[in-house]
Every structure is written in structure tokens, then in C-alpha cells.
Write a protein that holds these residues in place. Structure first.
Motif, short mmCIF file in Angstrom:
data_model
loop_
_atom_site.label_atom_id
_atom_site.label_comp_id
_atom_site.label_asym_id
_atom_site.label_seq_id
_atom_site.Cartn_x
_atom_site.Cartn_y
_atom_site.Cartn_z
N GLU A 118 -54.15 19.32 -9.35
CA GLU A 118 -54.36 19.56 -10.86
C GLU A 118 -55.37 18.75 -11.24
O GLU A 118 -55.35 19.10 -12.81
CB GLU A 118 -53.05 18.10 -10.73
CG GLU A 118 -52.30 17.79 -11.96
CD GLU A 118 -51.18 16.69 -11.32
OE1 GLU A 118 -51.11 15.64 -12.44
OE2 GLU A 118 -50.94 17.20 -10.35
N TYR A 119 -56.40 17.79 -11.23
CA TYR A 119 -57.36 17.10 -11.97
C TYR A 119 -58.79 17.94 -11.35
O TYR A 119 -59.62 17.95 -12.08
CB TYR A 119 -57.93 15.55 -10.72
CG TYR A 119 -56.48 15.35 -11.47
CD1 TYR A 119 -56.58 14.33 -12.54
CD2 TYR A 119 -55.14 14.71 -10.97
CE1 TYR A 119 -55.59 13.02 -13.28
CE2 TYR A 119 -54.41 13.65 -11.20
CZ TYR A 119 -54.57 12.94 -12.31
OH TYR A 119 -53.60 12.48 -13.23
N ASN B 1 -65.20 14.51 -8.22
CA ASN B 1 -64.21 14.42 -8.44
C ASN B 1 -63.68 14.48 -6.31
O ASN B 1 -63.29 14.30 -6.12
CB ASN B 1 -63.49 14.61 -9.26
CG ASN B 1 -63.18 13.41 -10.77
OD1 ASN B 1 -63.61 12.43 -10.35
ND2 ASN B 1 -63.13 14.53 -11.72
N LYS C 59 -55.63 9.08 -8.09
CA LYS C 59 -56.21 9.19 -9.00
C LYS C 59 -56.70 8.38 -10.30
O LYS C 59 -57.03 8.60 -11.46
CB LYS C 59 -54.02 9.30 -9.65
CG LYS C 59 -53.25 9.91 -9.11
CD LYS C 59 -51.80 9.56 -9.60
CE LYS C 59 -50.90 10.73 -8.41
NZ LYS C 59 -49.63 10.56 -8.71
N SER D 156 -64.29 13.33 -15.19
CA SER D 156 -63.70 14.62 -15.18
C SER D 156 -64.69 15.60 -14.62
O SER D 156 -64.58 17.15 -14.65
CB SER D 156 -63.95 15.73 -17.15
OG SER D 156 -65.21 15.17 -17.26
N PHE E 123 -59.55 9.79 -10.55
CA PHE E 123 -59.91 11.50 -10.85
C PHE E 123 -59.36 10.91 -12.60
O PHE E 123 -60.37 12.47 -13.83
CB PHE E 123 -58.68 12.26 -10.87
CG PHE E 123 -58.88 12.80 -9.50
CD1 PHE E 123 -60.25 13.01 -8.90
CD2 PHE E 123 -57.94 13.06 -8.74
CE1 PHE E 123 -60.20 13.02 -7.19
CE2 PHE E 123 -57.91 13.97 -7.43
CZ PHE E 123 -58.97 13.64 -6.95
N GLU E 124 -58.39 10.23 -13.20
CA GLU E 124 -58.30 9.69 -14.55
C GLU E 124 -59.55 9.12 -14.97
O GLU E 124 -59.54 9.02 -16.42
CB GLU E 124 -57.24 8.98 -14.70
CG GLU E 124 -55.98 9.37 -14.19
CD GLU E 124 -54.82 8.84 -14.03
OE1 GLU E 124 -55.63 7.42 -13.70
OE2 GLU E 124 -53.28 9.06 -13.79
#
Length: 162
Positions: free
Chosen positions: A158-159, A36, A24, A31, A27-28
Motif C-alpha cells: 500500500e505504501y 521504506n 505506518k 516516500s 511509511f507516512e
């Protein structure tokens, strides 16, 4: 920039949540899907014990094509239904293979791989590809690994938009 440290424990109930938190964080702050996915493969390879390969095969034109990975060079294209990856993708279900040498049609990329887990990556009912993880140990992957790795696959989807 992320700074990853060795895992705090080998116990799956501690290790896998730690891996998810580390992913996380990565990934945060990024982009790009390739960056990733590469970091996701490297995180799994670095933090999980007894692995020799972790990475992605992405569905393109009805075949799985090698994506970002951690480990030795690998087969670049796999037909649907072929080997462990193609079988998991075609069935759309996770496959745990305790001894890959006993799996009909196994595709031998790395002579040191003895067991494997493959998790299909499905988003909005569409197969995107698979997350493939190999180990030199026989019977390396258990139900607890499947449970957590399926959650990690959901986090990845999700990412990351492939």
C-alpha cells in the motif's frame, strides 16, 4: 524521525498490530521505496522474536534479486521456482517451511537458518517479489504468523511502490 521501542508483548495478537502501527508511522513520513523497504525489514527483524533474517527479493527479468534486508549477507539472485523464495514466487502463495534442510532445492545462505516463511508480494495481480523471513529455530512460523505477515505484506504494498 521514528523512535522504535521494544515490543509490548510476544503474544502475536498484540505484537503484529504493534508492528503494523510502527510501520505506518515510518511509511507516512517517507516516500522513498528503498528507505521504506529497509525500515520494514529492520522493523520485522528488531521486533519479531527468534529471527536471523528478514527482507525482500524483488522480481527483475524473471528472477528474484536481493532488496533491502536485515541480517547477514544473502544470495543476490534466485531463479523462479528455486528454493523457498523462488517456489513461493512461482506458486504465488505463502510458504511456511518448518525445517529448511528438508525442503527440496533449499538455498542455504545462512547456516543458522532452520525455518522460513516467504510471502509473495502481489499488487494488481502482478508479482513484485517476496518478503522472506528466516529463523534459527525449527518450526518457528505458524498459521498465525502467516495471517499477520500477509496483512503486513498488504500494508507494505500500500505504501511502497517498487
Amino acid at each position: 524521525m521514528a523512535c522504535m521501542y521494544p515490543a509490548p508483548s510476544k503474544a502475536p495478537e498484540i505484537l503484529y498490530p504493534y508492528i503494523m502501527d510502527e510501520m505506518k508511522k515510518l511509511f507516512e513520513t517517507e516516500s522513498d521505496p528503498i528507505a521504506n523497504a529497509a525500515n520494514a525489514a529492520a522493523t520485522l527483524g528488531f521486533l519479531l522474536n527468534d529471527l536471523n533474517w528478514a527482507g525482500f527479493y524483488l522480481l527483475k527479468n524473471d528472477e528474484l534479486v536481493l532488496g533491502p534486508f536485515w541480517g547477514r549477507p544473502a544470495v543476490t539472485r534466485i531463479k523462479m521456482g528455486s528454493g523457498v523464495c523462488g517456489s513461493a514466487a512461482e506458486k504465488r502463495e505463502t510458504l511456511i517451511v518448518p525445517d529448511v534442510h528438508q525442503f527440496p532445492g533449499h538455498i542455504a545462505c545462512d547456516l543458522y537458518s532452520n525455518s522460513e516463511i516467504v510471502i509473495p508480494l502481489i499488487k494488481n495481480d502482478t508479482l513484485i517479489g517476496v518478503l522472506d523471513i528466516d529463523s534459527p529455530e525449527l518450526d518457528r512460523f505458524k498459521q498465525i504468523d502467516q495471517t499477520y505477515l500477509e496483512e503486513i505484506a498488504k500494508l507494505i504494498l500500500e505504501y511502497i511502490t517498487f
